[in-house]
Write a protein that holds these residues in place. Structure first.
Motif, PDB file in Angstrom:
ATOM      1  N   ASP A 145       0.809  -1.216   0.000  1.00  0.00           N
ATOM      2  CA  ASP A 145       0.000   0.000   0.000  1.00  0.00           C
ATOM      3  C   ASP A 145       0.847   1.274   0.000  1.00  0.00           C
ATOM      4  O   ASP A 145       0.334   2.359   0.295  1.00  0.00           O
ATOM      5  CB  ASP A 145      -0.948   0.016   1.199  1.00  0.00           C
ATOM      6  N   MET A 146       2.132   1.151  -0.350  1.00  0.00           N
ATOM      7  CA  MET A 146       3.004   2.322  -0.272  1.00  0.00           C
ATOM      8  C   MET A 146       2.554   3.438  -1.201  1.00  0.00           C
ATOM      9  O   MET A 146       2.587   4.620  -0.838  1.00  0.00           O
ATOM     10  CB  MET A 146       4.451   1.925  -0.576  1.00  0.00           C
ATOM     11  N   TYR A 147       2.135   3.092  -2.423  1.00  0.00           N
ATOM     12  CA  TYR A 147       1.673   4.153  -3.322  1.00  0.00           C
ATOM     13  C   TYR A 147       0.417   4.827  -2.779  1.00  0.00           C
ATOM     14  O   TYR A 147       0.220   6.033  -2.961  1.00  0.00           O
ATOM     15  CB  TYR A 147       1.429   3.602  -4.727  1.00  0.00           C
ATOM     16  N   ALA A 148      -0.447   4.068  -2.126  1.00  0.00           N
ATOM     17  CA  ALA A 148      -1.627   4.676  -1.505  1.00  0.00           C
ATOM     18  C   ALA A 148      -1.208   5.671  -0.433  1.00  0.00           C
ATOM     19  O   ALA A 148      -1.743   6.787  -0.348  1.00  0.00           O
ATOM     20  CB  ALA A 148      -2.528   3.591  -0.921  1.00  0.00           C
ATOM     21  N   ARG A 149      -0.248   5.282   0.401  1.00  0.00           N
ATOM     22  CA  ARG A 149       0.233   6.179   1.455  1.00  0.00           C
ATOM     23  C   ARG A 149       0.857   7.439   0.856  1.00  0.00           C
ATOM     24  O   ARG A 149       0.600   8.566   1.311  1.00  0.00           O
ATOM     25  CB  ARG A 149       1.268   5.469   2.318  1.00  0.00           C
ATOM     26  N   LEU A 150       1.688   7.234  -0.162  1.00  0.00           N
ATOM     27  CA  LEU A 150       2.358   8.378  -0.781  1.00  0.00           C
ATOM     28  C   LEU A 150       1.360   9.293  -1.486  1.00  0.00           C
ATOM     29  O   LEU A 150       1.499  10.517  -1.438  1.00  0.00           O
ATOM     30  CB  LEU A 150       3.416   7.886  -1.773  1.00  0.00           C
ATOM     31  N   CYS A 151       0.357   8.692  -2.112  1.00  0.00           N
ATOM     32  CA  CYS A 151      -0.656   9.501  -2.801  1.00  0.00           C
ATOM     33  C   CYS A 151      -1.357  10.426  -1.819  1.00  0.00           C
ATOM     34  O   CYS A 151      -1.521  11.625  -2.081  1.00  0.00           O
ATOM     35  CB  CYS A 151      -1.660   8.588  -3.501  1.00  0.00           C
TER      36      CYS A 151
END
Length: 313
Positions: A145-151
């Motif tokens: 879920d890293m891209y979700a967090r970064l988004c």
């Protein structure tokens, strides 16, 4: 200004061969070594067309230094973030008919502290940017879920966020409401659980990604062209390539062209198609410049939902 973040950059070597024969000695033709990674390629395409951009790139080891050297030679404006593991290397074998066989290394794990340092580098440059492109595969060990967090983190700083990744990382990112996602046909299938066989099914799949949270979906369909679904509107277009040489980086060129043209509507889709088709006509992962782009070949068409998609598209 467009920022790009590539968590898993690479050195990309593309070798042109007459044909592949498993277990044989194959004589190589020309070979190209390019800086790689989806966000890196977006910056390379934007730079080739004099569009302001900056790449945020983690790097490590001798391979990472070579990556930075190649980016410097090309004149890429970058923020380099040192990490402990070495940068990966990829190999692509290109046949005369445009068929590409890729061998991608997984990359080296990034620690939570290293990912945070990369994110902070993006935020430090956010004052001069409208968009940030977070793209490519996640390094081993980085949470899905890293891209979700970064988004969410980047959007809270006022940035429009474009996500270009695949599999569970893409599905997870949708819930963070990115301004744009750019899947290809295979990634549409992975995200929705069903491979689109017709243009109508591809449009339905893109609609599902919007329903899951994406504001807009730009989906590349290989030789079948591309679709754009946003805010209740749908566009479809094609730009055939008479002599394809390499599809490596074509999707990144498409995203770069879309953002360069305003990231909205028919005109942006047409520009995206022109940049992508130009990239396919070039060797290796070269990005097209103004003399390579032929906009007269672009056709924006009324989508026929029954139109079958080409196999392997």
């Amino acid at each position: 200004m467009i920022l790009t973040l590539t968590l898993n950059p690479s050195l990309d070597r593309t070798i042109e061969v007459a044909s592949l024969a498993r277990g044989s000695v194959i004589r190589a033709g020309t070979a190209h070594l390019d800086p790689g990674g989806k966000g890196v390629n977006v910056c390379r395409a934007l730079l080739a067309n004099d569009i302001g951009s900056r790449a945020v790139v983690p790097y490590g080891g001798a391979e990472g230094q070579q990556l930075l050297d190649l980016l410097s030679v090309e004149g890429i404006d970058m923020i380099a973030v040192p990490v402990s593991g070495p940068t990966r290397s990829n190999v692509a074998l290109a046949e005369p008919d445009g068929t590409i066989t890729k061998i991608n290394e997984p990359g080296t794990a990034l620690s939570a502290e290293e990912v945070d340092a990369v994110a902070e580098a993006v935020l430090a440059a956010a004052h001069s940017a409208d968009w940030v492109v977070a793209s490519g595969s996640l390094p081993p060990g980085v949470p899905v879920d890293m891209y979700a967090r970064l988004c969410r983190r980047f959007a809270s700083a006022g940035l429009n966020v474009a996500i270009d990744t695949s599999g569970p990382a893409l599905v997870s990112a949708l819930a963070s409401a990115p301004a744009l996602v750019k899947p290809n046909r295979e990634e549409l299938a992975e995200a929705t659980g069903s491979a689109p066989r017709t243009l109508g099914e591809a449009l339905d799949a893109a609609g599902k990604l919007r329903a899951l949270g994406a504001d807009a979906v730009l989906a590349s369909l290989g030789p079948d062209g591309a679709i754009l679904v946003e805010d209740g509107r749908t566009w479809y277009g094609r730009c055939p390539v008479p002599e394809p040489r390499s599809t490596v980086g074509a999707g990144d060129a498409m995203l770069a062209g879309f953002l360069a043209a305003g990231a909205h509507g028919e005109a942006a889709l047409a520009e995206a198609l022109a940049w992508a088709s130009a990239a396919v006509s070039l060797p290796g992962s070269r990005m097209p410049g103004p003399t390579d782009i032929r906009r007269e070949g672009v056709r924006i068409l009324q989508p026929d939902p029954t139109q079958p998609l080409m196999s392997g598209g």
